[in-house]
Structures are given as C-alpha cells and as structure tokens.
Design an enzyme around this catalytic site. Structure first.
Site, PDB file in Angstrom:
ATOM      1  N   CYS A  21       6.783   5.288  38.028  1.00  0.00           N
ATOM      2  CA  CYS A  21       6.781   6.527  38.817  1.00  0.00           C
ATOM      3  C   CYS A  21       6.548   7.743  37.926  1.00  0.00           C
ATOM      4  CB  CYS A  21       8.104   6.703  39.545  1.00  0.00           C
ATOM      5  SG  CYS A  21       8.613   5.335  40.606  1.00  0.00           S
ATOM      6  N   ASP A  22       7.231   7.781  36.789  1.00  0.00           N
ATOM      7  CA  ASP A  22       7.298   9.006  35.994  1.00  0.00           C
ATOM      8  C   ASP A  22       6.677   8.914  34.607  1.00  0.00           C
ATOM      9  OD1 ASP A  22       8.740  10.175  38.101  1.00  0.00           O
ATOM     10  OD2 ASP A  22      10.623   9.377  37.332  1.00  0.00           O
ATOM     11  N   CYS A  54      12.462   4.898  36.697  1.00  0.00           N
ATOM     12  CA  CYS A  54      11.216   4.270  37.139  1.00  0.00           C
ATOM     13  C   CYS A  54      10.065   4.694  36.237  1.00  0.00           C
ATOM     14  CB  CYS A  54      10.919   4.633  38.593  1.00  0.00           C
ATOM     15  SG  CYS A  54       9.400   3.875  39.241  1.00  0.00           S
TER      16      CYS A  54
END
Length: 313
Positions: free
Chosen positions: A137-138, A134
């Site tokens: 996300c990261d 992701c």
C-alpha cells in the site's frame, strides 16, 4: 424486532461495495459500520493503486465517496457495532451495541482484519507519517529512502523483498536469532544486497519531529551482551501478522488456522447457508482495497441469488 433481507456487518471497501450492489438489487440492506467506519483505509493518507484515481486519493475521502454512492442507492448505513449474532437458524439475529436486535434473512460479514502492532505509543504517533502495516500500500512513498520491517516470517520477508526494489536500504528487525520464514523466502532476503537483518533485536521506540526519523533498538535484551542503538529510517513497516475481526461470531463459522473465514467455491459463501464473507476478514493473502471491493460485489450478488432461490426464507 426490526427485520431486513440483507444485513451487512462492517464498512470499508468490502462493506460499502456490498451495500452498493445489494441496494441496486432492491434488497434494502442495513449496514452497521463498526468501530472504525470506513475501515483501515481511513487512516491511510493517500491511496495510489485503486483504479480510477490517476492522481491518487486520500483514504478517508475515498471511503466517504463509496459510502455516499451506497447511500445514493438507498443503503441504510448506521453507526453501531454488532457485538454478537446468532447464526444457528434463519432468520439470523444480530445484537447491536449489546442492546438492539435486528433479524436478517442473509448476512454479509465484512469486518476486516486488524494489523498487529508492537504496542508502542510511538506507533500511533507516527501512524501515516512513517509507520505502516502494508508495504504494497505504502512502499511507493519510500523510493530511495531507508526503511525497516519488523518480523521474521514469510510475510516479513515478502515485505522486505518488495521494499528492497523501492528503498535504498531495508532493515529487518527480528527478535529471534533466526528467521521463521520458508527456506525460499530466507534465501531471497539473505542474498539481497539492499536488506540488512538485525537478529536478536527488539524495538524500544521511534523518534522524529513531523515525520519518522529513526528507531531506538535493543539487541540481546536481558543478557550480558545487551546493547542499545539507534537506526535512521524514514519508514517503519509492521509485518507480524493480522487478526481477523471475528470475535463476535463466537466460533460459529469455519475459519482457517489463523482465524480467517473460509469461503467456498468461486463465491463468498461460508459454512452456513445465507452467511457470506467479504474483504480482509476472509482474505489472508491479498488484503488490498480493490480485492476487498471485488469480494463485496460477489457477496452481494451471492445474497441476491440465495434469496431468490430460497424465496426470501
């Protein structure tokens, strides 16, 4: 056979939020957590984009807090996997771990979607230490660093374009000699100076000490032009799709061509009255903790309304 007004299948932001709202509505929900209690966020080291955590929060810790909040309002959360469910008539009957049965007047499916991986042992070894599925996300953790994205479709191009605004360089590892993405997305990556596309390339493995340091690659595998080489990277992002966790439904609900449960209108209702879906299992586009939690809220409110209108029958 045990009965419940509201059965929630799956945990994570969607399931736990649904449990919070269903409990507050006095529906006394029963939640089965599945094979990964807390969902995919439990293997995420830090979550920085969920509102209310200005300093970020460990993914496992955040899921524990959501679970505790649901328990505070009386949600009955249990270990166990729903291995099958009969949705042909109400009340619906679910089988837990191929053994126990429970009937429910309404069901919320929040089983999530599993990211597809290449199947390398190194992926598990570096999970949370350089390997991610992701970018949104990261990606923030890889500012000014070098990363690689595996895949050649729209998702891979979107992830590479997103990361190119953060990282100093982005490799795209594409096993074919072309991109499968739309023309617009192809143009976007072709014209980005921070993105280098490695066509006809497969990943053999990853390497590093405490954290990921690079990838072993092979180009033109199985041909006279075959060559092996390494690239130095700090992050390795999988963008080869997700698989919705719906096998236990045995095709009883309408899904899209990729297997995501289709919800109708502005709520979380599915093709069967009394069955609702929330989170990544019904979300092929966003797949974020905050959107999953919002869908869990909506699903619980939809269940409350459904039971009221149907007098619990």
């Amino acid at each position: 056979m045990e009965t419940t007004r509201c059965l929630i299948i799956g945990s994570g932001p969607a399931g736990y939020t649904a449990a919070i709202y269903a409990s507050r509505a006095n529906l006394a929900p029963v939640l089965y957590e599945g094979n990964m209690p807390g969902g995919q966020l439990t293997i995420t080291t830090e979550v920085e984009n969920f509102p209310g955590y200005p300093e970020g929060v460990d993914g496992y810790e955040m899921m524990e807090q959501l679970k505790q909040q649901a328990a505070r309002f009386g949600a009955d959360m249990r270990n166990g996997i729903v291995t099958s469910i009969d949705l042909s008539k109400r009340p619906f009957v679910a089988t837990i771990d191929d053994d126990t049965e429970i009937s429910a007047e309404a069901v919320i499916i929040a089983t999530g979607a599993s990211a597809r991986y290449l199947g390398l042992d190194d992926e598990k070894h570096f999970q949370g230490r350089g390997v991610s599925a992701c970018a949104t996300c990261d990606g923030f953790f890889y500012r000014k660093k070098v990363v690689a994205v595996v895949g050649g479709g729209d998702s891979a191009c979107e992830e590479a374009s997103y990361l190119a605004h953060l990282a100093s360089k982005v490799y795209m590892i594409v096993r074919k000699d072309h991109l499968r993405a739309s023309k617009v997305m192809q143009e976007r990556v072709f014209t980005n100076p921070n993105i280098e596309i490695l066509f006809n390339t497969n990943t053999l493995g990853l390497f590093g000490n405490e954290k990921l340091e690079g990838a072993h690659l092979i180009r033109h595998k199985g041909t006279p032009q075959e060559e092996r080489f390494d690239i130095a990277i700090d992050g390795f992002f999988l963008a080869i799709g997700h698989t919705p966790n719906t096998a236990f439904l045995n095709g009883q609900l309408d899904t899209d061509e990729n297997g995501y449960i289709i919800t109708h209108g502005s709520g979380q209702a599915t093709s069967i009255d009394g069955v609702f879906a929330a989170g990544d299992v019904a979300d092929p586009h966003y797949q974020q903790a905050i959107t999953a939690a919002g869908m869990g809220c909506k699903a619980a409110l939809d269940v409350e309304r459904f039971l009221l209108e149907n007098n619990g029958k």
